[in-house]
Design a protein around this motif. Structure first.
Motif, PDB file in Angstrom:
ATOM      1  N   ASN A  19       0.798  -1.237   0.000  1.00  0.00           N
ATOM      2  CA  ASN A  19       0.000   0.000   0.000  1.00  0.00           C
ATOM      3  C   ASN A  19       0.827   1.282   0.000  1.00  0.00           C
ATOM      4  OD1 ASN A  19      -2.291  -1.656   0.115  1.00  0.00           O
ATOM      5  ND2 ASN A  19      -2.076  -1.803   2.346  1.00  0.00           N
ATOM      6  N   THR A  20       1.952   1.233  -0.714  1.00  0.00           N
ATOM      7  CA  THR A  20       2.745   2.457  -0.872  1.00  0.00           C
ATOM      8  C   THR A  20       2.848   2.866  -2.338  1.00  0.00           C
ATOM      9  OG1 THR A  20       4.794   1.182  -0.988  1.00  0.00           O
ATOM     10  CG2 THR A  20       4.185   2.037   1.185  1.00  0.00           C
ATOM     11  N   ILE A  21       2.243   2.051  -3.228  1.00  0.00           N
ATOM     12  CA  ILE A  21       2.338   2.346  -4.667  1.00  0.00           C
ATOM     13  C   ILE A  21       0.946   2.319  -5.291  1.00  0.00           C
ATOM     14  CG2 ILE A  21       3.109   1.409  -6.907  1.00  0.00           C
ATOM     15  CD1 ILE A  21       5.704   0.617  -5.668  1.00  0.00           C
ATOM     16  N   THR A  22       0.682   3.323  -6.129  1.00  0.00           N
ATOM     17  CA  THR A  22      -0.545   3.296  -6.921  1.00  0.00           C
ATOM     18  C   THR A  22      -0.196   3.490  -8.386  1.00  0.00           C
ATOM     19  OG1 THR A  22      -2.824   4.040  -7.068  1.00  0.00           O
ATOM     20  CG2 THR A  22      -1.170   5.754  -6.679  1.00  0.00           C
ATOM     21  N   VAL A  23      -1.068   2.966  -9.264  1.00  0.00           N
ATOM     22  CA  VAL A  23      -0.760   2.919 -10.696  1.00  0.00           C
ATOM     23  C   VAL A  23      -1.837   3.654 -11.493  1.00  0.00           C
ATOM     24  CG1 VAL A  23      -0.315   1.338 -12.626  1.00  0.00           C
ATOM     25  CG2 VAL A  23       0.307   0.657 -10.322  1.00  0.00           C
ATOM     26  N   GLY A  24      -1.420   4.382 -12.516  1.00  0.00           N
ATOM     27  CA  GLY A  24      -2.370   5.061 -13.410  1.00  0.00           C
ATOM     28  C   GLY A  24      -1.680   6.218 -14.098  1.00  0.00           C
ATOM     29  N   ASP A  25      -2.287   6.770 -15.149  1.00  0.00           N
ATOM     30  CA  ASP A  25      -1.728   7.931 -15.857  1.00  0.00           C
ATOM     31  C   ASP A  25      -0.375   7.577 -16.494  1.00  0.00           C
ATOM     32  OD1 ASP A  25      -3.891   9.604 -14.571  1.00  0.00           O
ATOM     33  OD2 ASP A  25      -2.744   8.986 -12.815  1.00  0.00           O
ATOM     34  N   THR A  26       0.302   8.578 -17.038  1.00  0.00           N
ATOM     35  CA  THR A  26       1.604   8.279 -17.652  1.00  0.00           C
ATOM     36  C   THR A  26       2.711   8.875 -16.787  1.00  0.00           C
ATOM     37  OG1 THR A  26       1.638  10.240 -19.013  1.00  0.00           O
ATOM     38  CG2 THR A  26       0.665   8.263 -20.002  1.00  0.00           C
ATOM     39  N   LEU A  27       3.933   8.487 -17.112  1.00  0.00           N
ATOM     40  CA  LEU A  27       5.044   8.839 -16.225  1.00  0.00           C
ATOM     41  C   LEU A  27       5.235  10.356 -16.086  1.00  0.00           C
ATOM     42  CD1 LEU A  27       7.405   8.149 -14.451  1.00  0.00           C
ATOM     43  CD2 LEU A  27       8.726   7.531 -16.470  1.00  0.00           C
ATOM     44  N   THR A  28       5.131  11.084 -17.185  1.00  0.00           N
ATOM     45  CA  THR A  28       5.364  12.530 -17.098  1.00  0.00           C
ATOM     46  C   THR A  28       4.360  13.170 -16.132  1.00  0.00           C
ATOM     47  OG1 THR A  28       6.188  12.462 -19.361  1.00  0.00           O
ATOM     48  CG2 THR A  28       5.663  14.629 -18.471  1.00  0.00           C
ATOM     49  N   ILE A  29       3.136  12.691 -16.143  1.00  0.00           N
ATOM     50  CA  ILE A  29       2.122  13.219 -15.211  1.00  0.00           C
ATOM     51  C   ILE A  29       2.507  12.881 -13.769  1.00  0.00           C
ATOM     52  CG2 ILE A  29      -0.304  12.941 -14.492  1.00  0.00           C
ATOM     53  CD1 ILE A  29      -0.917  12.645 -17.535  1.00  0.00           C
ATOM     54  N   LYS A  30       2.991  11.675 -13.585  1.00  0.00           N
ATOM     55  CA  LYS A  30       3.422  11.264 -12.233  1.00  0.00           C
ATOM     56  C   LYS A  30       4.615  12.107 -11.762  1.00  0.00           C
ATOM     57  CE  LYS A  30       0.695   7.695 -11.525  1.00  0.00           C
ATOM     58  NZ  LYS A  30      -0.585   8.009 -10.889  1.00  0.00           N
ATOM     59  N   VAL A  31       5.515  12.410 -12.690  1.00  0.00           N
ATOM     60  CA  VAL A  31       6.683  13.233 -12.337  1.00  0.00           C
ATOM     61  C   VAL A  31       6.188  14.615 -11.895  1.00  0.00           C
ATOM     62  CG1 VAL A  31       8.710  14.436 -13.284  1.00  0.00           C
ATOM     63  CG2 VAL A  31       8.322  12.031 -13.852  1.00  0.00           C
ATOM     64  N   PHE A  32       5.287  15.190 -12.682  1.00  0.00           N
ATOM     65  CA  PHE A  32       4.785  16.528 -12.362  1.00  0.00           C
ATOM     66  C   PHE A  32       4.104  16.529 -10.994  1.00  0.00           C
ATOM     67  CE2 PHE A  32       1.807  20.043 -12.326  1.00  0.00           C
ATOM     68  CZ  PHE A  32       2.554  21.088 -12.885  1.00  0.00           C
ATOM     69  N   GLN A  33       3.281  15.531 -10.757  1.00  0.00           N
ATOM     70  CA  GLN A  33       2.571  15.463  -9.478  1.00  0.00           C
ATOM     71  C   GLN A  33       3.551  15.317  -8.307  1.00  0.00           C
ATOM     72  OE1 GLN A  33       0.388  11.893  -8.425  1.00  0.00           O
ATOM     73  NE2 GLN A  33      -1.350  13.096  -7.670  1.00  0.00           N
ATOM     74  N   ALA A  34       4.551  14.458  -8.487  1.00  0.00           N
ATOM     75  CA  ALA A  34       5.529  14.242  -7.404  1.00  0.00           C
ATOM     76  C   ALA A  34       6.304  15.529  -7.112  1.00  0.00           C
ATOM     77  CB  ALA A  34       6.480  13.109  -7.786  1.00  0.00           C
ATOM     78  N   LEU A  35       6.725  16.209  -8.175  1.00  0.00           N
ATOM     79  CA  LEU A  35       7.487  17.455  -7.987  1.00  0.00           C
ATOM     80  C   LEU A  35       6.624  18.513  -7.292  1.00  0.00           C
ATOM     81  CD1 LEU A  35       9.184  17.732 -11.514  1.00  0.00           C
ATOM     82  CD2 LEU A  35      10.346  17.245  -9.351  1.00  0.00           C
ATOM     83  N   ALA A  36       5.395  18.654  -7.764  1.00  0.00           N
ATOM     84  CA  ALA A  36       4.502  19.678  -7.192  1.00  0.00           C
ATOM     85  C   ALA A  36       4.239  19.387  -5.712  1.00  0.00           C
ATOM     86  CB  ALA A  36       3.193  19.721  -7.975  1.00  0.00           C
ATOM     87  N   SER A  37       3.988  18.118  -5.396  1.00  0.00           N
ATOM     88  CA  SER A  37       3.713  17.742  -3.994  1.00  0.00           C
ATOM     89  C   SER A  37       4.923  18.038  -3.122  1.00  0.00           C
ATOM     90  CB  SER A  37       3.419  16.253  -3.862  1.00  0.00           C
ATOM     91  OG  SER A  37       2.436  15.875  -4.746  1.00  0.00           O
ATOM     92  N   ALA A  38       6.103  17.737  -3.657  1.00  0.00           N
ATOM     93  CA  ALA A  38       7.326  17.943  -2.866  1.00  0.00           C
ATOM     94  C   ALA A  38       7.556  19.436  -2.621  1.00  0.00           C
ATOM     95  CB  ALA A  38       8.517  17.324  -3.587  1.00  0.00           C
ATOM     96  N   VAL A  39       7.386  20.242  -3.650  1.00  0.00           N
ATOM     97  CA  VAL A  39       7.610  21.689  -3.501  1.00  0.00           C
ATOM     98  C   VAL A  39       6.618  22.270  -2.488  1.00  0.00           C
ATOM     99  CG1 VAL A  39       7.353  23.900  -4.701  1.00  0.00           C
ATOM    100  CG2 VAL A  39       8.647  22.065  -5.758  1.00  0.00           C
ATOM    101  N   LYS A  40       5.368  21.870  -2.600  1.00  0.00           N
ATOM    102  CA  LYS A  40       4.347  22.381  -1.690  1.00  0.00           C
ATOM    103  C   LYS A  40       4.696  21.981  -0.245  1.00  0.00           C
ATOM    104  CE  LYS A  40       0.064  23.810  -0.613  1.00  0.00           C
ATOM    105  NZ  LYS A  40      -1.094  22.927  -0.552  1.00  0.00           N
ATOM    106  N   HIS A  41       5.174  20.771  -0.079  1.00  0.00           N
ATOM    107  CA  HIS A  41       5.484  20.260   1.250  1.00  0.00           C
ATOM    108  C   HIS A  41       6.635  21.020   1.895  1.00  0.00           C
ATOM    109  CE1 HIS A  41       7.062  17.281   4.194  1.00  0.00           C
ATOM    110  NE2 HIS A  41       5.784  16.989   4.325  1.00  0.00           N
ATOM    111  N   GLN A  42       7.539  21.537   1.069  1.00  0.00           N
ATOM    112  CA  GLN A  42       8.767  22.146   1.594  1.00  0.00           C
ATOM    113  C   GLN A  42       8.617  23.641   1.908  1.00  0.00           C
ATOM    114  OE1 GLN A  42      10.660  20.065   2.789  1.00  0.00           O
ATOM    115  NE2 GLN A  42      12.302  19.441   1.416  1.00  0.00           N
ATOM    116  N   ARG A  43       7.483  24.202   1.606  1.00  0.00           N
ATOM    117  CA  ARG A  43       7.132  25.611   1.884  1.00  0.00           C
ATOM    118  C   ARG A  43       8.198  26.634   1.495  1.00  0.00           C
ATOM    119  NH1 ARG A  43       5.131  23.324   6.540  1.00  0.00           N
ATOM    120  NH2 ARG A  43       2.903  22.965   6.411  1.00  0.00           N
TER     121      ARG A  43
END
Ligand code: PLP
Length: 397
Positions: free
Chosen positions: A77-101
């Motif tokens: 339960n640490t991995i989910t699947v869907g969408d394409t890799l570039t979308i996943k990259v964008f989401q991961a980057l955005a989440s990380a930036v938001k988290h780091q304030r």
């Protein structure tokens, strides 16, 4: 112990072809045809919309995620699947930036895959002038980590050279400074023995159409460290990441756990094809794959260097420092690869001069490598690539 004779029998490999391009697109698992047919006829056909409940389509992204988890050393339960890799990259980057304030820099290296860099450029442009993307040479990543860096992102195995990064050292430096680390596992998952839990990686993304053999355009995956997940804002927030999607509330409340990284409707047919490949992967141990892949790449490097002195190895010689591909530079690499393909050896080419060959023990063995070396040696020694028909560039190289 993994049985690679058995796994090889499970793939459709065209007659007379040695396929050394599983690092770009894995071949077809024979059972995928029946598996997809079942989804089309028995599920979509017979159940129509009731398939979401009856066939369990909605749970597929996490069920498949758990099967991939075993291959990359991730917990349930640490991995989910869907969408394409570039979308996943964008989401991961955005989440990380938001988290780091208050940290405003994204750090990557100039060998990263361009789509990952473009996604970061798009994000940084959208965030405004306070934010920046710092692109540095690979060997300068660690020295560029500082208290302004929100996240470091890199592709663990270089798509061109096959170099495996020193992930542990980068992670140690990042943790010391408080930066998050996002790994792109596109050339790791199913290729090397990455262990996300042991490494204590923050976020990771990867695709399933390369070593995982999910088929062209098969969905990507996102991993988030369980210590981080519930404090992470998914940013690219879709209804299926909501805690109660079928309440249709106008207020986004993220689901608990990895579900919050889901975005939209699961690609059910693509996931069915991927499940057929995972049936093969379920019986394989990734450390056996790694051992066999090192043997195959060693054999290939030795043979090519012996018979093709005009090719220059750009993949690290030490197996510890490479993934599961071998690359050579050659000025006429495009034409040479076209000649290889015509003679039954499929690899690919990356500009400006890189010939790439991928090694996948699930369907490549030592005899294939011997034959591949012989084909390449003939093409290079007789300069068969000089034929004008091999010079014209196709859209996909
Ligand atoms: C390392 C890496 N990142 C990102 C991508 C882009 O993936 P997609 O086209 O599935 O978005 C690729 C594609 O090969 C890749 O190798």
């Amino acid at each position: 112990m993994s049985d690679f004779v058995e796994t090889k029998s499970k793939f459709f490999l065209p007659k007379g072809v040695i396929y050394l391009d599983g690092n770009s697109l894995g071949p077809l698992p024979i059972s995928a045809q029946k598996r997809v047919e079942h989804t089309l006829n028995n599920e979509w056909g017979e159940m129509i919309v009731t398939g979401w409940n009856k066939a369990g389509w909605m749970e597929q992204p996490n069920k498949v995620g758990n099967r991939i988890a075993r291959l990359v050393g991730a917990a349930e339960n640490t991995i989910t699947v869907g969408d394409t890799l570039t979308i996943k990259v964008f989401q991961a980057l955005a989440s990380a930036v938001k988290h780091q304030r208050n940290r405003k820099i994204l750090l990557t290296d100039s060998s990263n895959f361009p789509s990952d860099i473009y996604a970061a450029q798009g994000l940084v442009n959208m965030m405004g002038p306070d934010y920046a993307l710092n692109i540095v040479p690979t060997d300068k990543l660690i020295e560029n980590i500082n208290e302004n860096v929100a996240a470091i992102f890199f592709t663990e195995v270089d798509y061109k050279t096959g170099r495996r990064y020193e992930t542990q050292n980068i992670l140690t430096a990042a943790k010391k400074s408080g930066a998050l680390v996002i790994l792109d596992l596109a050339h790791s998952a199913g290729a090397i023995d990455t262990n996300l839990t042991e490494l204590d990686v923050d976020l990771a993304v990867g695709c399933t159409y390369k070593y995982l053999n999910g088929g062209p355009g098969s969905p990507a995956f996102t991993y988030v460290n369980p210590k981080l997940i519930n404090s992470l804002d998914p940013c690219l927030s879709g209804w299926l990441g909501h805690e109660k999607p079928f309440d249709f509330s106008l207020q986004y409340n993220p689901a608990v756990g990895i579900d919050r990284m889901r975005i939209g409707t699961p690609p059910v047919i693509g996931l069915a094809a991927l499940e057929a490949s995972l049936d093969i992967w379920d019986k394989v141990n990734i450390s056996d794959v790694r051992r066999a892949s090192i043997d195959l790449t060693e054999q290939f490097i030795k043979g090519v260097e012996r018979y093709c002195p005009m090719l220059s190895l750009i993949t690290p010689r030490n197996p510890k420092n490479r993934g599961s591909q071998v690359s050579f530079s050659f000025q006429n690499g495009y034409a040479a690869m076209q000649a290889c393909i015509e003679h039954g050896l499929i690899g690919d080419f990356r500009a400006p001069d890189v010939m790439r060959f991928g090694f996948t023990p699930l369907f490549i063995d030592a005899d294939d490598v011997e034959r591949a070396i012989a084909i390449l040696a003939r093409i290079m020694s007789r300069e068969l690539w000089q034929d004008p028909k091999f010079q014209k560039r196709k859209k996909v190289t």
